[in-house]
Design a protein around this motif. Structure first.
Motif, PDB file in Angstrom:
ATOM      1  N   SER A   1      -7.706 -11.000  -1.644  1.00  0.00           N
ATOM      2  CA  SER A   1      -8.286  -9.717  -1.239  1.00  0.00           C
ATOM      3  C   SER A   1      -7.914  -9.387   0.205  1.00  0.00           C
ATOM      4  O   SER A   1      -8.423  -8.435   0.784  1.00  0.00           O
ATOM      5  CB  SER A   1      -9.806  -9.741  -1.423  1.00  0.00           C
ATOM      6  OG  SER A   1     -10.366 -10.724  -0.588  1.00  0.00           O
ATOM      7  N   GLN A   2      -7.005 -10.161   0.797  1.00  0.00           N
ATOM      8  CA  GLN A   2      -6.544  -9.878   2.164  1.00  0.00           C
ATOM      9  C   GLN A   2      -5.246  -9.056   2.128  1.00  0.00           C
ATOM     10  O   GLN A   2      -4.859  -8.577   1.070  1.00  0.00           O
ATOM     11  CB  GLN A   2      -6.438 -11.200   2.955  1.00  0.00           C
ATOM     12  CG  GLN A   2      -7.847 -11.810   3.123  1.00  0.00           C
ATOM     13  CD  GLN A   2      -7.897 -13.245   3.595  1.00  0.00           C
ATOM     14  OE1 GLN A   2      -6.946 -13.777   4.138  1.00  0.00           O
ATOM     15  NE2 GLN A   2      -9.043 -13.878   3.379  1.00  0.00           N
ATOM     16  N   ARG A   3      -4.603  -8.891   3.269  1.00  0.00           N
ATOM     17  CA  ARG A   3      -3.547  -7.884   3.386  1.00  0.00           C
ATOM     18  C   ARG A   3      -2.447  -7.959   2.309  1.00  0.00           C
ATOM     19  O   ARG A   3      -1.764  -8.968   2.175  1.00  0.00           O
ATOM     20  CB  ARG A   3      -2.895  -7.962   4.767  1.00  0.00           C
ATOM     21  CG  ARG A   3      -2.225  -6.660   5.158  1.00  0.00           C
ATOM     22  CD  ARG A   3      -1.530  -6.778   6.488  1.00  0.00           C
ATOM     23  NE  ARG A   3      -0.164  -7.239   6.295  1.00  0.00           N
ATOM     24  CZ  ARG A   3       0.603  -7.726   7.259  1.00  0.00           C
ATOM     25  NH1 ARG A   3       0.115  -7.835   8.474  1.00  0.00           N
ATOM     26  NH2 ARG A   3       1.827  -8.103   7.032  1.00  0.00           N
ATOM     27  N   GLN A   4      -2.281  -6.846   1.596  1.00  0.00           N
ATOM     28  CA  GLN A   4      -1.289  -6.792   0.514  1.00  0.00           C
ATOM     29  C   GLN A   4       0.108  -6.529   1.063  1.00  0.00           C
ATOM     30  O   GLN A   4       0.271  -5.788   2.024  1.00  0.00           O
ATOM     31  CB  GLN A   4      -1.685  -5.684  -0.447  1.00  0.00           C
ATOM     32  CG  GLN A   4      -0.909  -5.711  -1.752  1.00  0.00           C
ATOM     33  CD  GLN A   4      -1.406  -4.678  -2.725  1.00  0.00           C
ATOM     34  OE1 GLN A   4      -2.466  -4.084  -2.536  1.00  0.00           O
ATOM     35  NE2 GLN A   4      -0.631  -4.449  -3.779  1.00  0.00           N
ATOM     36  N   MET A   5       1.103  -7.123   0.454  1.00  0.00           N
ATOM     37  CA  MET A   5       2.491  -6.883   0.868  1.00  0.00           C
ATOM     38  C   MET A   5       3.473  -7.201  -0.253  1.00  0.00           C
ATOM     39  O   MET A   5       3.086  -7.762  -1.274  1.00  0.00           O
ATOM     40  CB  MET A   5       2.818  -7.686   2.124  1.00  0.00           C
ATOM     41  CG  MET A   5       2.611  -9.177   1.971  1.00  0.00           C
ATOM     42  SD  MET A   5       2.744 -10.040   3.537  1.00  0.00           S
ATOM     43  CE  MET A   5       4.466  -9.822   3.874  1.00  0.00           C
TER      44      MET A   5
ATOM     45  N   ASN B   1       4.744  -6.263  -5.686  1.00  0.00           N
ATOM     46  CA  ASN B   1       3.830  -5.863  -4.623  1.00  0.00           C
ATOM     47  C   ASN B   1       2.486  -6.581  -4.674  1.00  0.00           C
ATOM     48  O   ASN B   1       1.493  -6.088  -4.153  1.00  0.00           O
ATOM     49  CB  ASN B   1       3.637  -4.345  -4.672  1.00  0.00           C
ATOM     50  CG  ASN B   1       3.281  -3.801  -3.301  1.00  0.00           C
ATOM     51  OD1 ASN B   1       3.740  -4.332  -2.288  1.00  0.00           O
ATOM     52  ND2 ASN B   1       2.450  -2.774  -3.270  1.00  0.00           N
TER      53      ASN B   1
ATOM     54  N   HIS C   1      -0.087 -11.385  -0.804  1.00  0.00           N
ATOM     55  CA  HIS C   1      -1.161 -11.207   0.170  1.00  0.00           C
ATOM     56  C   HIS C   1      -0.974 -12.220   1.281  1.00  0.00           C
ATOM     57  O   HIS C   1      -0.703 -13.391   1.008  1.00  0.00           O
ATOM     58  CB  HIS C   1      -2.526 -11.405  -0.495  1.00  0.00           C
ATOM     59  CG  HIS C   1      -2.791 -10.406  -1.570  1.00  0.00           C
ATOM     60  ND1 HIS C   1      -3.460  -9.235  -1.338  1.00  0.00           N
ATOM     61  CD2 HIS C   1      -2.409 -10.389  -2.872  1.00  0.00           C
ATOM     62  CE1 HIS C   1      -3.516  -8.536  -2.468  1.00  0.00           C
ATOM     63  NE2 HIS C   1      -2.880  -9.211  -3.413  1.00  0.00           N
ATOM     64  N   LYS C   2      -1.156 -11.753   2.518  1.00  0.00           N
ATOM     65  CA  LYS C   2      -1.010 -12.627   3.686  1.00  0.00           C
ATOM     66  C   LYS C   2      -2.390 -13.019   4.210  1.00  0.00           C
ATOM     67  O   LYS C   2      -3.253 -12.153   4.397  1.00  0.00           O
ATOM     68  CB  LYS C   2      -0.196 -11.898   4.766  1.00  0.00           C
ATOM     69  CG  LYS C   2       0.019 -12.722   6.009  1.00  0.00           C
ATOM     70  CD  LYS C   2       0.926 -12.024   6.982  1.00  0.00           C
ATOM     71  CE  LYS C   2       1.019 -12.806   8.279  1.00  0.00           C
ATOM     72  NZ  LYS C   2       2.028 -12.238   9.166  1.00  0.00           N
ATOM     73  N   SER C   3      -2.586 -14.294   4.458  1.00  0.00           N
ATOM     74  CA  SER C   3      -3.893 -14.758   4.942  1.00  0.00           C
ATOM     75  C   SER C   3      -4.182 -14.164   6.314  1.00  0.00           C
ATOM     76  O   SER C   3      -3.305 -14.128   7.180  1.00  0.00           O
ATOM     77  CB  SER C   3      -3.931 -16.284   5.003  1.00  0.00           C
ATOM     78  OG  SER C   3      -3.015 -16.797   5.941  1.00  0.00           O
ATOM     79  N   SER C   4      -5.402 -13.707   6.511  1.00  0.00           N
ATOM     80  CA  SER C   4      -5.750 -13.133   7.809  1.00  0.00           C
ATOM     81  C   SER C   4      -5.874 -14.223   8.871  1.00  0.00           C
ATOM     82  O   SER C   4      -5.643 -13.965  10.050  1.00  0.00           O
ATOM     83  CB  SER C   4      -7.028 -12.296   7.709  1.00  0.00           C
ATOM     84  OG  SER C   4      -7.999 -12.974   6.983  1.00  0.00           O
TER      85      SER C   4
ATOM     86  N   HIS D   1      -0.041 -18.740   8.869  1.00  0.00           N
ATOM     87  CA  HIS D   1      -0.488 -17.793   7.859  1.00  0.00           C
ATOM     88  C   HIS D   1       0.311 -18.086   6.598  1.00  0.00           C
ATOM     89  O   HIS D   1       1.487 -18.442   6.682  1.00  0.00           O
ATOM     90  CB  HIS D   1      -0.196 -16.355   8.300  1.00  0.00           C
ATOM     91  CG  HIS D   1      -0.939 -15.975   9.545  1.00  0.00           C
ATOM     92  ND1 HIS D   1      -2.195 -15.413   9.502  1.00  0.00           N
ATOM     93  CD2 HIS D   1      -0.612 -16.099  10.849  1.00  0.00           C
ATOM     94  CE1 HIS D   1      -2.605 -15.197  10.750  1.00  0.00           C
ATOM     95  NE2 HIS D   1      -1.657 -15.609  11.590  1.00  0.00           N
TER      96      HIS D   1
ATOM     97  N   ILE E   1       1.567 -16.633   2.662  1.00  0.00           N
ATOM     98  CA  ILE E   1       1.725 -15.454   1.815  1.00  0.00           C
ATOM     99  C   ILE E   1       1.817 -15.945   0.382  1.00  0.00           C
ATOM    100  O   ILE E   1       2.694 -16.759   0.047  1.00  0.00           O
ATOM    101  CB  ILE E   1       2.988 -14.659   2.212  1.00  0.00           C
ATOM    102  CG1 ILE E   1       2.864 -14.204   3.670  1.00  0.00           C
ATOM    103  CG2 ILE E   1       3.185 -13.468   1.269  1.00  0.00           C
ATOM    104  CD1 ILE E   1       4.160 -13.684   4.268  1.00  0.00           C
TER     105      ILE E   1
END
Ligand code: C5P
Length: 125
Positions: A59-63, A71, A74-77, A106, A108
């Motif tokens: 649920s963290q930053r999608q990429m 798509n 997700h990259k760990s905050s 981090h 991904i």
């Protein structure tokens, strides 16, 4: 076969061992986790964090994933404790010989399914 959370756990999760691994960690773990059968897997990362922590990355930053271009990465905050295993150039199958490198980075990962869970390790940075 579709990548699954079980496969992800086998290849990338090691929540119970501390991050300050011995130099022999990768040789032992790559064999124990089935990544030296048929050939020596070249690069593999183990994560020393709980499944809850790793699952939360979904649920963290999608990429976009580097490997699949899909798509659902997700990259760990936060940075996580990881160990990177890299096959030595001198290694000859079936004697898979790895370097063991501890770090804090981090990660991904790709997530998929319902529930939406980690299924693929993409990269660390
Ligand atoms: O990047 P590459 O296509 O070689 O990655 C293949 C597999 O290697 C990934 O699916 C993943 O299981 C593993 N890998 C890893 N840690 C990295 C890069 C790749 O575990 N930093």
């Amino acid at each position: 076969r579709k990548p699954s959370a079980e496969e992800f756990k086998r290849q990338h999760m090691d929540p119970d061992s501390p991050p300050n691994s011995r130099p022999t960690y990768c040789n032992r773990m790559m064999r124990r986790q089935g990544m030296t059968k048929g050939s020596c897997k070249r690069v593999n990362t183990f994560v020393h964090e709980s499944w809850a922590t790793v699952k939360a990355i979904c649920s963290q930053r999608q990429m976009t994933c580097k490997t699949t271009r899909r798509n659902n990465c997700h990259k760990s905050s936060s940075t996580l404790h990881i160990t990177e295993c890299r096959l030595k150039g001198s290694s000859k199958y079936p004697n898979c010989d790895y370097t063991t490198t501890d770090s804090q980075k981090h990660i991904i990962i790709a997530c998929d399914g319902n529930p939406y869970v980690p299924v693929h390790f993409d990269a660390s940075e």
